[in-house]
Motif scaffolding. Structure first.
Motif, short mmCIF file in Angstrom:
data_model
loop_
_atom_site.label_atom_id
_atom_site.label_comp_id
_atom_site.label_asym_id
_atom_site.label_seq_id
_atom_site.Cartn_x
_atom_site.Cartn_y
_atom_site.Cartn_z
N PHE A 176 -19.24 90.87 85.46
CA PHE A 176 -20.17 89.78 85.15
C PHE A 176 -19.93 89.26 83.74
CE2 PHE A 176 -24.51 88.48 83.63
CZ PHE A 176 -24.69 87.40 84.49
N ALA A 177 -19.83 87.93 83.61
CA ALA A 177 -19.64 87.28 82.31
C ALA A 177 -20.83 86.37 82.04
CB ALA A 177 -18.34 86.50 82.27
N PRO A 178 -21.86 86.86 81.32
CA PRO A 178 -23.04 86.02 81.05
C PRO A 178 -22.71 84.83 80.16
CG PRO A 178 -23.14 88.08 79.80
CD PRO A 178 -21.97 88.20 80.73
N ALA A 179 -23.40 83.72 80.44
CA ALA A 179 -23.23 82.48 79.65
C ALA A 179 -21.78 82.02 79.61
CB ALA A 179 -23.78 82.66 78.23
N PHE A 180 -21.07 82.17 80.72
CA PHE A 180 -19.66 81.79 80.79
C PHE A 180 -19.50 80.32 80.40
CE2 PHE A 180 -15.92 80.17 83.02
CZ PHE A 180 -14.96 81.11 82.66
N ASN A 181 -18.58 80.05 79.50
CA ASN A 181 -18.23 78.71 79.00
C ASN A 181 -19.43 78.00 78.38
OD1 ASN A 181 -16.30 76.67 78.50
ND2 ASN A 181 -16.96 75.53 80.32
N SER A 182 -20.29 78.75 77.74
CA SER A 182 -21.45 78.15 77.08
C SER A 182 -21.03 77.11 76.03
CB SER A 182 -22.29 79.24 76.40
OG SER A 182 -23.30 78.68 75.60
N ALA A 227 -14.68 81.50 75.94
CA ALA A 227 -15.38 81.24 77.20
C ALA A 227 -16.39 82.32 77.54
CB ALA A 227 -14.39 81.10 78.35
N GLU A 228 -16.25 83.51 76.94
CA GLU A 228 -17.13 84.63 77.27
C GLU A 228 -17.80 85.15 76.00
OE1 GLU A 228 -14.64 86.29 81.13
OE2 GLU A 228 -14.43 87.32 79.20
N PRO A 229 -18.87 84.51 75.58
CA PRO A 229 -19.51 84.88 74.31
C PRO A 229 -20.03 86.31 74.27
CG PRO A 229 -20.92 83.42 75.59
CD PRO A 229 -19.57 83.41 76.24
N TYR A 230 -20.32 86.88 75.44
CA TYR A 230 -20.84 88.26 75.49
C TYR A 230 -19.87 89.23 76.16
CZ TYR A 230 -25.16 85.74 74.45
OH TYR A 230 -26.11 84.93 73.88
N GLY A 231 -18.65 88.77 76.40
CA GLY A 231 -17.66 89.64 77.02
C GLY A 231 -17.86 89.81 78.52
N GLU A 232 -17.14 90.78 79.07
CA GLU A 232 -17.16 91.04 80.51
C GLU A 232 -17.82 92.40 80.78
OE1 GLU A 232 -13.06 88.59 81.57
OE2 GLU A 232 -13.06 90.79 81.63
N TRP A 233 -18.89 92.38 81.55
CA TRP A 233 -19.68 93.56 81.85
C TRP A 233 -19.31 94.07 83.24
CZ3 TRP A 233 -24.06 95.16 78.67
CH2 TRP A 233 -24.15 94.45 77.47
N SER A 251 -32.00 75.81 91.15
CA SER A 251 -30.92 76.75 91.44
C SER A 251 -29.82 76.58 90.40
CB SER A 251 -30.36 76.52 92.85
OG SER A 251 -29.76 75.24 92.95
N TYR A 252 -29.19 77.71 90.02
CA TYR A 252 -28.13 77.70 89.01
C TYR A 252 -26.90 78.42 89.52
CZ TYR A 252 -31.39 75.93 85.53
OH TYR A 252 -32.27 75.14 84.84
N GLY A 253 -25.73 77.94 89.14
CA GLY A 253 -24.51 78.60 89.54
C GLY A 253 -23.29 77.86 89.03
N TYR A 254 -22.12 78.42 89.33
CA TYR A 254 -20.84 77.86 88.89
C TYR A 254 -20.02 77.40 90.09
CZ TYR A 254 -21.53 79.72 84.13
OH TYR A 254 -22.00 79.98 82.87
N MET A 304 -16.03 75.50 85.98
CA MET A 304 -16.16 75.75 84.55
C MET A 304 -17.56 75.47 84.02
SD MET A 304 -13.25 76.90 83.55
CE MET A 304 -13.16 77.70 85.15
N GLU A 305 -18.39 74.79 84.81
CA GLU A 305 -19.70 74.38 84.34
C GLU A 305 -20.83 75.12 85.06
OE1 GLU A 305 -19.81 72.40 81.79
OE2 GLU A 305 -17.66 71.98 81.85
N LEU A 306 -21.85 75.49 84.30
CA LEU A 306 -23.09 76.00 84.88
C LEU A 306 -23.88 74.79 85.36
CD1 LEU A 306 -25.15 78.25 85.48
CD2 LEU A 306 -26.00 77.97 83.14
N GLU A 307 -23.99 74.66 86.67
CA GLU A 307 -24.66 73.51 87.27
C GLU A 307 -26.04 73.93 87.78
OE1 GLU A 307 -23.26 70.44 87.56
OE2 GLU A 307 -21.16 70.85 87.07
N HIS A 308 -26.92 72.94 87.93
CA HIS A 308 -28.25 73.24 88.45
C HIS A 308 -28.75 72.11 89.33
CE1 HIS A 308 -30.54 70.63 85.50
NE2 HIS A 308 -29.40 70.77 84.86
N CYS A 309 -29.53 72.48 90.36
CA CYS A 309 -30.22 71.53 91.22
C CYS A 309 -31.71 71.72 91.00
CB CYS A 309 -29.90 71.78 92.69
SG CYS A 309 -28.38 71.03 93.28
N ASP A 310 -32.39 70.71 90.52
CA ASP A 310 -33.83 70.78 90.29
C ASP A 310 -34.52 70.16 91.50
OD1 ASP A 310 -33.42 71.92 87.79
OD2 ASP A 310 -33.27 69.96 86.83
N SER A 311 -35.03 71.02 92.37
CA SER A 311 -35.58 70.58 93.64
C SER A 311 -37.09 70.67 93.63
CB SER A 311 -35.02 71.47 94.76
OG SER A 311 -35.61 71.16 96.00
N GLY A 312 -37.68 70.06 94.62
CA GLY A 312 -39.11 70.19 94.83
C GLY A 312 -39.43 71.45 95.62
#
Length: 412
Positions: free
Chosen positions: A223-229, A244-250, A317-320, A329-337
């Motif tokens: 797991f790579a948190p905040a990937f490509n922040s 690309a991995e500010p917190y490294g690989e867990w 929802s959030y994901g890559y 490469m981007e953390l994308e999100h869908c803001d739904s009802g």
């Protein structure tokens, strides 16, 4: 529309499978997790000790009644190999290939956005063969609406601006190896009930951990948190892995999913097992220190189990996603009802469904809503339409809560 399990998608965006309880054993980060039982011989996850008979797959009704001892027995028959430190480099990540699925069926009775629930459905278009593929839904549907609402209005995904604000650092990219190929999913740092403020837990989809019925566990789950922040890899930039991995690989050292996934699932095709498509990972700090993932990233997200559906008025929802038009490469999100309902088996918790154009790679990404003014997690991305116009995630009921409670208490 045809629900297609987000098992295989574009480069950097394929994800397959899930498992029941994964427990680290051999090489890789040192494993001091008490969950790790002496089950190294049970590499297929079928027995709790060499020569022992495999545990019987519980029925849905039996699973709902499982107690701590039942989960403990299940946990002891499943193991994973810990991720090898340093396995993932930028070249491997950028060359990750989509998983190539087998044939999948099409649904015959799924309402569409233009139809009222219960109206005669139309047949959805066949799945494009050139598109990054995801498992298709089975060819049968429950009678009536079967817990299915019309497809929600499509919401276009949007990238989180760089650099990520601190609250987004709980989201990350999940890497894994299936055979000789590399794939990715998404995940979220979630709160650990038995270790408040010191969580090392990541919530994802079960198909991101294991190949389902008859399958094997993935390896090198990381797991790579905040990937490509920072945006170092955005727009074709040639940034470094460290940027690309500010917190490294867990690396994963233990994990758990519902037994229905490992005992029933065909990861190439959506089905009732998708209604339990959640997975939990415990990860290890790459620097070997005792600082937890939650402490390092600055937070975690509580899970709202058995959330009253009428109180889930909006989800994000959030994901890559990595299938076109996305590049992973981007953390994308869908803001739904308010999410709609999606079900293949009315005896199992009805899934949440939103209109969203996410693609391969966003599997396992967290679905957030607000409770008492705070952000909480209510699901994860599991399946989606062949035309990338909707996604569905499991409703997290008592089964998911008992799995987390066991995993948390056993590892305290």
């Amino acid at each position: 529309m045809s629900p297609i399990s987000r098992a295989t998608r574009a480069a950097l965006g394929a994800s397959v499978v899930a498992l029941t309880v994964v427990v680290a054993t051999a090489c890789g980060p040192e494993n001091t997790d008490p969950v790790a039982a002496p089950t190294a011989a049970a590499t297929a996850g079928t027995t709790d000790k060499p020569g022992a008979a495999p545990l019987k797959l519980p029925s849905v009704d039996e699973l709902k009644k499982w107690n701590f001892d039942d989960w403990d027995k299940w946990a002891q028959q499943n193991v994973i190999t810990p991720a090898v430190k340093g396995y993932w480099d930028l070249q491997k990540i950028l060359k990750a290939k989509p998983y190539k699925p087998g044939p999948g069926g099409q649904p015959t009775a799924q309402p569409t956005a233009a139809q009222p629930t219960g109206a005669a459905p139309t047949q959805p278009p066949a799945q494009p063969t050139a598109q990054p593929s995801r498992p298709a839904q089975p060819t049968t549907q429950p009678p009536g609406d079967g817990g299915n609402d019309p497809q929600p209005k499509l919401i276009e995904e949007k990238p989180v601006p760089h650099p990520f604000a601190k609250q987004y650092h709980v989201n990350g990219k999940l890497f894994f190896q299936k055979g000789s190929e590399e794939y990715v999913c998404s995940g979220t740092v979630v709160s650990d009930p038995a270790n408040p403020g010191r969580s090392n837990l990541v919530w994802t989809a079960s198909h991101c951990l294991h190949g389902g019925k008859g399958g094997k566990y993935h390896t090198n789950i990381t797991f790579a948190p905040a990937f490509n922040s920072t945006g170092a890899l955005s727009g074709g930039k040639q940034g470094s892995l460290a940027q690309a991995e500010p917190y490294g690989e867990w690396g994963a050292v233990a994990g758990m999913i519902a037994p229905q996934w490992a005992g029933e699932a065909d990861p190439e095709n959506g089905g009732p097992w998708s209604q339990y498509d959640f997975g939990i990972l415990r990860v290890a700090n790459p620097d070997g220190s005792g600082r937890s993932l939650e402490e390092v990233v600055g937070g975690s997200v509580p899970i709202w189990f058995n959330a009253p559906r009428d109180q889930i008025t909006a989800v994000s929802s959030y994901g890559y996603p990595a299938g076109k038009p996305f590049d992973g490469m981007e953390l994308e999100h869908c803001d739904s009802g308010k999410p709609a309902r999606r079900s293949m088996d009315p005896a199992r918790p009805t899934m949440l469904m939103i209109g969203c154009n996410g693609t391969g790679g966003d599997s396992g990404g967290g679905w957030f809503t607000t409770k008492d003014g705070k952000q909480v997690l209510v699901s994860d991305t599991s399946i989606g339409g062949s035309d990338n116009t909707w996604e569905a995630g499991p409703y997290l009921d008592d089964v998911a809560q008992h799995a987390l409670d066991y995993f948390s208490k056993k590892s305290k």
